[in-house]
Write a protein that holds these residues in place. Structure first.
Motif, PDB file in Angstrom:
ATOM      1  N   UNK A 196       0.790  -1.366   0.033  1.00  0.00           N
ATOM      2  CA  UNK A 196       0.071   0.097  -0.063  1.00  0.00           C
ATOM      3  C   UNK A 196       0.870   1.276  -0.080  1.00  0.00           C
ATOM      4  N   UNK A 197       2.018   1.119   0.656  1.00  0.00           N
ATOM      5  CA  UNK A 197       2.819   2.425   0.883  1.00  0.00           C
ATOM      6  C   UNK A 197       4.038   2.548   0.117  1.00  0.00           C
ATOM      7  N   UNK A 198       4.819   1.460   0.057  1.00  0.00           N
ATOM      8  CA  UNK A 198       6.027   1.468  -0.434  1.00  0.00           C
ATOM      9  C   UNK A 198       6.400   0.631  -1.995  1.00  0.00           C
ATOM     10  N   UNK A 199       5.326   0.088  -2.451  1.00  0.00           N
ATOM     11  CA  UNK A 199       5.666  -0.813  -3.797  1.00  0.00           C
ATOM     12  C   UNK A 199       5.565   0.374  -4.978  1.00  0.00           C
ATOM     13  N   UNK A 200       6.240   1.385  -4.940  1.00  0.00           N
ATOM     14  CA  UNK A 200       6.345   2.518  -6.000  1.00  0.00           C
ATOM     15  C   UNK A 200       7.583   2.616  -6.516  1.00  0.00           C
ATOM     16  N   UNK A 201       7.482   3.068  -7.867  1.00  0.00           N
ATOM     17  CA  UNK A 201       8.690   3.643  -8.209  1.00  0.00           C
ATOM     18  C   UNK A 201       8.669   5.321  -8.310  1.00  0.00           C
ATOM     19  N   UNK A 217       8.425   4.949  -0.149  1.00  0.00           N
ATOM     20  CA  UNK A 217       7.126   5.234   0.493  1.00  0.00           C
ATOM     21  C   UNK A 217       6.718   6.666   0.249  1.00  0.00           C
ATOM     22  N   UNK A 218       5.384   6.451  -0.314  1.00  0.00           N
ATOM     23  CA  UNK A 218       4.783   8.005  -0.672  1.00  0.00           C
ATOM     24  C   UNK A 218       4.669   8.718   0.451  1.00  0.00           C
ATOM     25  N   UNK A 219       4.726   8.315   1.877  1.00  0.00           N
ATOM     26  CA  UNK A 219       4.589   9.086   3.147  1.00  0.00           C
ATOM     27  C   UNK A 219       5.852   9.930   3.221  1.00  0.00           C
ATOM     28  N   UNK A 220       6.743   9.661   2.571  1.00  0.00           N
ATOM     29  CA  UNK A 220       7.789  10.696   2.462  1.00  0.00           C
ATOM     30  C   UNK A 220       7.256  11.985   2.217  1.00  0.00           C
ATOM     31  N   UNK A 221       6.268  12.287   1.486  1.00  0.00           N
ATOM     32  CA  UNK A 221       5.924  13.540   0.835  1.00  0.00           C
ATOM     33  C   UNK A 221       5.207  14.306   1.949  1.00  0.00           C
ATOM     34  N   UNK A 222       4.779  13.704   3.111  1.00  0.00           N
ATOM     35  CA  UNK A 222       4.063  14.090   4.031  1.00  0.00           C
ATOM     36  C   UNK A 222       4.815  14.492   5.453  1.00  0.00           C
ATOM     37  N   UNK A 223       4.856  15.487   6.062  1.00  0.00           N
ATOM     38  CA  UNK A 223       5.423  15.806   7.174  1.00  0.00           C
ATOM     39  C   UNK A 223       4.509  16.457   8.234  1.00  0.00           C
ATOM     40  N   UNK A 224       4.672  16.252   9.397  1.00  0.00           N
ATOM     41  CA  UNK A 224       4.081  16.581  10.560  1.00  0.00           C
ATOM     42  C   UNK A 224       4.775  16.999  11.641  1.00  0.00           C
ATOM     43  N   UNK A 225       4.808  18.123  12.111  1.00  0.00           N
ATOM     44  CA  UNK A 225       5.516  18.836  13.177  1.00  0.00           C
ATOM     45  C   UNK A 225       5.162  18.242  14.438  1.00  0.00           C
ATOM     46  N   UNK A 287       4.038  17.764   0.428  1.00  0.00           N
ATOM     47  CA  UNK A 287       5.067  18.096  -0.628  1.00  0.00           C
ATOM     48  C   UNK A 287       4.518  17.791  -2.116  1.00  0.00           C
ATOM     49  N   UNK A 288       3.467  18.192  -2.668  1.00  0.00           N
ATOM     50  CA  UNK A 288       2.689  17.960  -3.761  1.00  0.00           C
ATOM     51  C   UNK A 288       3.593  17.520  -4.787  1.00  0.00           C
ATOM     52  N   UNK A 289       4.648  18.109  -5.038  1.00  0.00           N
ATOM     53  CA  UNK A 289       5.600  17.907  -6.170  1.00  0.00           C
ATOM     54  C   UNK A 289       6.003  16.534  -6.005  1.00  0.00           C
ATOM     55  N   UNK A 290       6.652  16.222  -4.848  1.00  0.00           N
ATOM     56  CA  UNK A 290       7.076  14.990  -4.695  1.00  0.00           C
ATOM     57  C   UNK A 290       5.942  13.793  -4.622  1.00  0.00           C
ATOM     58  N   UNK A 291       4.765  14.154  -4.269  1.00  0.00           N
ATOM     59  CA  UNK A 291       3.753  12.983  -4.377  1.00  0.00           C
ATOM     60  C   UNK A 291       3.543  12.801  -5.754  1.00  0.00           C
TER      61      UNK A 291
END
Length: 425
Positions: A196-201, A217-225, A287-291
């Motif tokens: 679900x999260x990491x099987x990406x190129x 992992x596409x959750x790299x694009x999200x950061x939470x302080x 990070x919408x560009x990274x997403x």
């Protein structure tokens, strides 16, 4: 590794400041329990000392005080009488040689129980000793909500066929016989989380990159302080009422379950440092560009493109939990004679009365199996097998077996912990 991607940072972000509120919350610390010598209690308050400052101040008072303190540590004894002897009746205002309070103000909690506390579960604090909510805890809760959402709406997002809930249940059943509680996380990753999260190129500047799960992992694009510290204070309502916020308390937690006939069963009492009327803020950045770089290897679509969609997903997951908990508490039968405890859950039933969940997400200790896993997607029997294999065995009881409820200062069972409301500022 993906070295090229680090050469140019994305420039397109969506960032929102979020106000977080909660009726009551506990997030555990690295130390799961404190022994009686690590805190001091009176009838109204619980004090956590600066251990180094306390030892130095006792040493300055004379060798016997330090020796008695060391002996108390060895014997796991209460140190309140020692403090009175060394610093007087108002020992909580004692200072060290630098004039610093031995019992810092941000380490004092209101005691909501008349019981004598033996083991205390402390709340997490930052490097300044302040109570706070880590951004990693919030992000982890969001990740669980996303996993649940994708599995529930698999057809909508082209989730791979082998990731249907029925297939996951089959694999879980086959693996459970070989797992222990320490292997469950890795099993979840292997069965569905990695897909679900990491099987990406990653497609970046016209080139396709493959890499480890951490990189893809596409959750790299999200950061939470991290949240702003939970500083005790007061706010004034529109009606002119003054309400305390971020109030640190130590409360009795009732751990209960129910018999097959739904009669409430008392299991234990715990004593937990919590925060009442939580109000703080944090920042979430997408990070919408990274997403846009991520492309799933099996064609699955990303479930959100902006923060508003992400928050809606969290709320949908909360609504599912809310409905489940409403039914649980509505069905349970009060038990006035449960091992000497009056298990009256009427206030909690009233709390869950609204049909629409007023909260956005649930996290922290006491939020339960349904908030921290995809358990709501799974068959009841599969959940029981997972619990019996990877947790404490409880034959004959549903999964989750127990609930945690908070006792108020008047002795009534009043709250369930961990519900958070998020509001974009």
């Amino acid at each position: 590794m993906l070295p090229s991607i680090a050469l140019k940072k994305p420039e397109v972000y969506e960032s929102k400041k979020i106000q977080l509120t909660s009726p009551i919350l506990h997030i555990g610390s690295a130390v799961s329990r404190l022994n009686p010598f690590e805190y001091v209690q009176t009838s109204k308050k619980v004090y956590l000392p600066n251990q180094d400052a306390l030892a130095k101040a006792l040493h300055k008072k004379g060798g016997r005080y330090l020796n008695d303190y060391i002996q108390a540590i060895s014997d796991r004894q209460d140190i309140s009488n020692l403090l009175k002897d060394a610093f007087g009746e108002q020992w909580w205002s004692a200072t060290d040689s630098n004039g610093e309070l031995i019992f810092p103000k941000n380490a004092i909690s209101q005691k909501l129980t008349d019981d004598r506390i033996t083991d205390l579960r402390p709340m997490i604090r930052n490097g300044m000793g302040q109570l706070y909510i880590p951004g990693s805890s919030i992000k982890g809760a969001i990740r669980t909500a996303i996993a649940y959402y994708l599995l529930k709406h698999g057809d909508r997002y082209n989730v791979p066929k082998n990731q249907k809930v029925s297939d996951i249940e089959k694999v879980l059943r086959n693996k459970l016989g070989t797992l222990n509680k320490y292997q469950q996380k890795s099993a979840d990753d292997d069965i569905f989380m990695d897909t679900l999260f990491s099987e990406y190129t990653l497609i970046y500047q016209g080139k396709r990159y493959n890499g480890s799960s951490q990189n893809t992992d596409f959750f790299r694009a999200l950061s939470v302080s991290d949240c702003e510290p939970l500083i005790e204070g007061k706010i004034t309502t529109k009606k002119g009422q003054s309400i305390p916020i971020n109030l640190p308390v130590v409360a009795e937690i009732i751990v209960s379950s129910r018999f097959p006939d739904y009669l409430a069963k008392y299991r234990a009492s715990l004593y937990v440092e919590m925060v009442r009327n939580v109000q703080t803020t944090f920042t979430v950045t997408l990070d919408t560009e990274m997403l846009s770089w991520f492309q799933h290897k099996q064609g699955m679509k990303l479930p959100f493109q902006n923060l508003d969609e992400l928050i809606k997903i969290c709320h949908e997951f909360s609504q599912e939990q809310w409905d489940y908990e409403h039914d649980y508490w509505n069905d349970i039968i009060n038990n006035p004679h449960a091992a000497g405890r009056d298990l009256d859950f009427n206030d909690i039933r009233q709390f869950y009365e609204p049909e629409e969940c007023p909260f956005t997400i649930r996290l922290g200790w006491g939020s339960g199996m349904m908030a921290t896993t995809i358990g709501l997607c799974l068959d009841d029997e599969v959940r029981e097998e997972i619990r019996n294999t990877c947790g404490l065995k409880a034959p004959g009881f549903e999964a989750p077996k127990s609930r945690q409820s908070v006792v108020s200062s008047n002795g009534k069972i009043k709250f369930t912990p961990g519900w958070l409301k998020l509001k974009v500022l």
